[in-house]
Write an enzyme that holds these catalytic residues in place. Sequence first.
Site, PDB file in Angstrom:
ATOM      1  N   HIS A   1       0.861  -1.195   0.000  1.00 38.36           N
ATOM      2  CA  HIS A   1       0.000   0.000   0.000  1.00 38.36           C
ATOM      3  C   HIS A   1       0.893   1.240   0.000  1.00 38.36           C
ATOM      4  CE1 HIS A   1      -3.965  -1.960   1.641  1.00 38.36           C
ATOM      5  NE2 HIS A   1      -3.737  -2.233   0.378  1.00 38.36           N
TER       6      HIS A   1
ATOM      7  N   HIS B   1     -11.279  -9.043  -7.320  1.00 37.07           N
ATOM      8  CA  HIS B   1     -11.011  -7.745  -6.673  1.00 37.07           C
ATOM      9  C   HIS B   1     -10.021  -7.025  -7.580  1.00 37.07           C
ATOM     10  CE1 HIS B   1      -9.701  -4.873  -3.704  1.00 37.07           C
ATOM     11  NE2 HIS B   1      -8.691  -5.571  -3.227  1.00 37.07           N
TER      12      HIS B   1
ATOM     13  N   GLU C   1      -8.050  -4.367  -7.063  1.00 32.58           N
ATOM     14  CA  GLU C   1      -6.881  -3.629  -6.573  1.00 32.58           C
ATOM     15  C   GLU C   1      -5.671  -4.077  -7.402  1.00 32.58           C
ATOM     16  OE1 GLU C   1      -6.490  -3.568  -2.318  1.00 32.58           O
ATOM     17  OE2 GLU C   1      -4.787  -2.190  -2.394  1.00 32.58           O
TER      18      GLU C   1
ATOM     19  N   ASP D   1      -2.698  -4.835  -7.059  1.00 28.03           N
ATOM     20  CA  ASP D   1      -1.811  -5.948  -6.692  1.00 28.03           C
ATOM     21  C   ASP D   1      -2.329  -7.269  -7.259  1.00 28.03           C
ATOM     22  OD1 ASP D   1      -3.871  -5.504  -4.776  1.00 28.03           O
ATOM     23  OD2 ASP D   1      -2.874  -6.769  -3.316  1.00 28.03           O
TER      24      ASP D   1
ATOM     25  N   HIS E   1     -12.266  -5.984   1.234  1.00 28.74           N
ATOM     26  CA  HIS E   1     -12.199  -4.661   1.821  1.00 28.74           C
ATOM     27  C   HIS E   1     -12.473  -3.533   0.812  1.00 28.74           C
ATOM     28  CE1 HIS E   1      -7.842  -3.577   0.564  1.00 28.74           C
ATOM     29  NE2 HIS E   1      -8.176  -4.638  -0.109  1.00 28.74           N
TER      30      HIS E   1
ATOM     31  N   ASP F   1      -8.442 -11.445  -0.898  1.00 32.20           N
ATOM     32  CA  ASP F   1      -7.654 -10.914   0.222  1.00 32.20           C
ATOM     33  C   ASP F   1      -7.963 -11.620   1.553  1.00 32.20           C
ATOM     34  OD1 ASP F   1      -5.991  -8.996  -0.958  1.00 32.20           O
ATOM     35  OD2 ASP F   1      -7.556  -7.484  -0.946  1.00 32.20           O
TER      36      ASP F   1
ATOM     37  N   TYR G   1      -1.918  -9.400   8.963  1.00 33.44           N
ATOM     38  CA  TYR G   1      -2.673  -9.035   7.755  1.00 33.44           C
ATOM     39  C   TYR G   1      -4.088  -8.601   8.152  1.00 33.44           C
ATOM     40  CZ  TYR G   1      -4.355  -9.545   2.958  1.00 33.44           C
ATOM     41  OH  TYR G   1      -4.899  -9.322   1.712  1.00 33.44           O
TER      42      TYR G   1
ATOM     43  N   HIS H   1      -2.980 -13.715  -1.357  1.00 35.39           N
ATOM     44  CA  HIS H   1      -1.631 -13.463  -0.829  1.00 35.39           C
ATOM     45  C   HIS H   1      -1.251 -14.593   0.122  1.00 35.39           C
ATOM     46  CE1 HIS H   1      -1.558  -9.274  -2.197  1.00 35.39           C
ATOM     47  NE2 HIS H   1      -2.694  -9.054  -1.587  1.00 35.39           N
TER      48      HIS H   1
HETATM   49 FE1  FEO Z   1      -7.014  -5.541  -1.678  1.00 30.10          FE
HETATM   50 FE2  FEO Z   1      -4.445  -7.649  -2.053  1.00 30.10          FE
HETATM   51  O1  FEO Z   1      -5.561  -6.270  -2.571  1.00 30.10           O
END
Ligand code: FEO
Length: 396
Positions: A23, A79, A81, A83, A145, A164, A192, A225
């Site tokens: 982030h 998702h 995002e 990443d 999230h 996530d 996390y 992750h």
């Molecule tokens: Fe909310 Fe691992 O991205």
Amino acid sequence: MTIDIKKNVQWCGKIDWELRNFHGEELSTPRGSSYNSYLIRDEKNVIIDTVHGAFADEYIEQLQRMIDLNEISYVVVNHAEPDHSGALPKLMEHCKNATIICTNAGMKSIKGYYHKDWKMMPVKTGDIVKIGTRNLVFVEMAMIHWPDSMMTYLTNDNILFSNDAFGQHYANAKMFSSKSDKAVLLDEALQYYANIVAPYSQKVAKKIAEILTLSLPIDYICPSHGVMWDENITEIVELYDKWAKSYLEDKVTIIYDSMYQSTRKMAEAIAEGIADILPDFELNIYNAAKTEKSRIVTEIFASKLVLAGSPTVHNGVLSSVAAVLGEIAGFGLKGKKAASFGSYGWNPVGIKILNEKFEKAGFELINEGAKALWNPDDDVLAEMREYGRNLAENIK
Ligand code: FEO
């Protein structure tokens, strides 16, 4: 590197051994991380999530060694995002016949990031897509999230691709929970949760209840992750349920920063007093300027009592302590008690400012705080020990 999970289900992501911040520079990731992507082969082939854009080329090369990308029918974006979706533009250049599956909110975030007119199919909770011998079932996870977050469940193989949720920033070549150091894994999972998921805990508790009512058999939880959960699956689900409900361990966390050691001496004396009364509690003291913020947030997340100390400086407090209390202000933490302390020279407003920050973060203040003029002498340090004992009595 690829990993077989079940026949025709493979991990095809990227372990990022070098990652130390996430982030932007906000979170520390001392053990690295991974961006997990999965390939499901059936009559219709499916890719679940992609990897960080920095690894897009090697990701595509790896996939091309696994399958003809023209034969991919669906790319599930659980998702958007970056990443997880960073490699999506390059992937879609090669997956000429693929439709992106995502939530309605996912369509907006994917378009918002990549400005492309890819073919997309929005799904909502309970929707099923048949891919041959097996089905994909989707479960929306709005605001766990991001608004677009969802999970994808693969029937027959009983795999929950949880994105996530249940993840860890933990680079580990073994990639399965059964082969990992349990203590490290659970610590990373907690870190996390505390830093990324905790602000959405109320929704997490409800979502877990919702998933449990579906009674889906789950053999694997494959997050986006860290390692995949392949044994004793209920343990991490139960931990999430616990963490989502005002989680408190027998733990005290003291954070401080200091200019000329006065506030540090106060912290240590207060800690001695607390330890007198609560010998079985875990007690940690962190200089907020010298400790990874993510570690401090994790410890605070699990603590019954949190203390913050700063000298008064420029009618305020030192920025490292303010940053930690500022970060947790939006977490909705419940059931935790707090107190402040700090040295001063002529205007003791520091503890008042710390108290305000604690209250804003939802902590119950035990008292108005402890202050010490200039450099605390032995008498003042004895008072701090007594102050610590009184605080400890309050949470016994
Ligand atoms: Fe909310 Fe691992 O991205």
